[in-house]
Design an enzyme around this catalytic site. Structure first.
Site, PDB file in Angstrom:
ATOM      1  N   THR A  19       0.798  -1.171  -0.022  1.00  0.00           N
ATOM      2  CA  THR A  19      -0.084   0.095   0.089  1.00  0.00           C
ATOM      3  C   THR A  19       0.703   1.453  -0.017  1.00  0.00           C
ATOM      4  O   THR A  19       0.507   2.271  -0.028  1.00  0.00           O
ATOM      5  CB  THR A  19      -0.920  -0.049   1.215  1.00  0.00           C
ATOM      6  N   GLY A 106      13.184 -10.117   3.447  1.00  0.00           N
ATOM      7  CA  GLY A 106      11.989  -9.321   3.430  1.00  0.00           C
ATOM      8  C   GLY A 106      11.825  -8.447   4.701  1.00  0.00           C
ATOM      9  O   GLY A 106      10.968  -8.165   5.122  1.00  0.00           O
ATOM     10  N   LEU A 107      13.125  -8.555   5.485  1.00  0.00           N
ATOM     11  CA  LEU A 107      13.072  -7.699   6.669  1.00  0.00           C
ATOM     12  C   LEU A 107      14.006  -6.313   6.872  1.00  0.00           C
ATOM     13  O   LEU A 107      14.427  -6.143   7.513  1.00  0.00           O
ATOM     14  CB  LEU A 107      13.905  -8.716   7.625  1.00  0.00           C
ATOM     15  N   SER A 108      13.927  -6.075   5.087  1.00  0.00           N
ATOM     16  CA  SER A 108      14.362  -4.809   5.125  1.00  0.00           C
ATOM     17  C   SER A 108      15.987  -4.426   5.342  1.00  0.00           C
ATOM     18  O   SER A 108      16.436  -3.568   6.236  1.00  0.00           O
ATOM     19  CB  SER A 108      13.695  -3.791   5.980  1.00  0.00           C
ATOM     20  N   ASP A 154       9.763   1.063   4.589  1.00  0.00           N
ATOM     21  CA  ASP A 154      10.863   0.576   5.293  1.00  0.00           C
ATOM     22  C   ASP A 154      11.974   1.536   5.726  1.00  0.00           C
ATOM     23  O   ASP A 154      12.458   1.433   6.804  1.00  0.00           O
ATOM     24  CB  ASP A 154      11.664  -0.687   4.133  1.00  0.00           C
TER      25      ASP A 154
END
Ligand code: GLA
Length: 385
Positions: A19, A106-108, A154
């Site tokens: 989003t 996917g944990l930045s 992020d």
């Protein structure tokens, strides 16, 4: 010698996926993994980028404007470029970046490198910027230099997180609220992340394709309803009226965005009510939308989510982050978190002969809060932020 050490955390997104490039809402939490950037003045007149985590060292002259190399150093170099674009040209330095944010999960990890670098450069140059400015600068570094079309989530959480809180961010104007993670029965639950080990990269084509599908749909919605700024304002009824004008893919992607924004609002209500059951239900519903409408999940991740839902103490689970692999986020009763992790790991091993890593997360401070805490206790010669 002038030297500064700054750190920035990785994150897990509780809810609000994809989003953040449509003016929507996201709700990330900074987690215990972080990247540290240490910067000191260099005597040889060059900029030097090194890391114990990666093999390559990059050395460049201050006037060097060469393009990205397709390696880790693109992230700090991209941040440097954005400083230079603003007319801030640091004197020669050695920058060493190290950390433990799992890479490609996917944990930045990327945003944590960018934000740690930006904080280090600000300290080194004696400059300051607001949180939104730092986040936007790091996002530009990633969009323009690294070439990843990421949104703003992020970088924002890596900058603005506060321990014990989730950040409810409005990505249209970067206004935010910090929501407590310890209200009512929520205090007795844990955020457990399961890393599928399936590599995710937002520089890869899938993320960009999804973004283009969303933007194509958004353009049609806006044309039909010029009063809407973006999908953040649109309703399902309005989207439905545009259905025949857009591809099936764009319709489904946009439907995910609109329903996801509504789910973020429901998640906020659940958090304020301190209700893990309600929050977990929203998380699981979000996964169905990611899987079926946004189509950004993969089989292994679907398996982790479906298995989690059957396990004792799990309130809800979903894919977190950009998708196409990476991690799931699970809300689990605190007393059961350990057994939950072990059971999930075992089921995954049996099904795929793969090792899932399990992280029971703590919600930690972002770069600004770390900075403030440490500026008051600067150590000899080395200021840490
Ligand atoms: C990646 C991007 C973010 C966001 C998420 C999906 O993490 O970097 O900007 O779009 O994917 O929510």
């Amino acid at each position: 010698m002038t030297a500064f050490r700054c750190s920035a955390p990785g994150r897990v997104n509780l809810i609000g996926e994809h989003t953040d490039y449509t003016g929507g809402f996201v709700m990330p939490v900074a987690v215990q993994f972080a990247t540290t950037a240490r910067i000191s003045s260099a005597a040889d007149g060059m900029y030097r980028f090194a890391s114990d985590q990666f093999d390559t060292i990059r050395v460049m002259a201050p006037e060097d404007r060469s393009p990205r190399k397709g390696e880790w150093s693109d992230y700090p170099v991209g941040v440097l470029r954005e400083f230079q674009e603003l007319g801030i040209c640091p004197s020669p330095f050695d920058l060493t970046v190290n950390g433990n944010v799992p890479l490609g999960a996917g944990l930045s990890s990327s945003a944590s490198i960018e934000v740690a670098t930006a904080m280090a450069l600000l300290a080194y140059c004696g400059k300051s910027m607001g949180p939104g400015e730092i986040a936007r600068l790091c996002q530009r570094a990633e969009n323009r230099y690294v070439g990843s079309p990421c949104g703003i989530m992020d970088q924002s959480i890596a900058v603005s997180a506060l321990a014990g809180k989730a950040l409810l961010l409005n990505t249209r104007d970067l206004s935010f609220e910090l929501l407590p993670l310890d209200r009512g029965n929520l205090a007795e639950s844990r955020i457990v992340v399961a890393n599928s080990g399936v590599k995710h990269s937002i520089a890869g084509g899938d993320y960009g394709l999804r973004r283009r599908e969303v933007e194509a749909g958004q353009a049609i919605v806006r044309q039909r309803f010029p009063q809407l700024r973006d999908l953040g304002d649109a309703t399902l009824e309005q989207l439905e009226q545009c259905r025949s004008e857009m591809s099936v893919e764009s319709f489904k992607r946009c439907r995910h965005i609109i329903t996801e924004n509504a789910r973020v609002a429901r998640a906020k209500a659940a958090m304020l009510a301190g209700d893990p059951v309600q929050l977990g239900t929203v998380l699981t519903a979000a996964h169905a939308s990611e899987r079926d409408d946004f189509e950004c999940s993969v089989e292994e991740v679907d398996f982790l989510v479906a298995t989690a839902a059957q396990l004792d103490g799990c309130y809800g689970a979903r894919l977190t982050g950009g998708g196409f692999g990476g991690c799931t986020v699970n809300l689990v009763s605190a007393g059961k978190a350990e057994a939950f992790g072990a059971a999930l790991k075992e089921a995954y091993r049996q099904r795929y002969q793969l090792e899932a890593e399990i992280y029971v997360c703590e919600a930690v401070d972002g770069a600004i809060a770390r900075n403030l805490a440490i500026m008051t206790s600067a150590e000899k010669g080395i200021a840490t932020c």
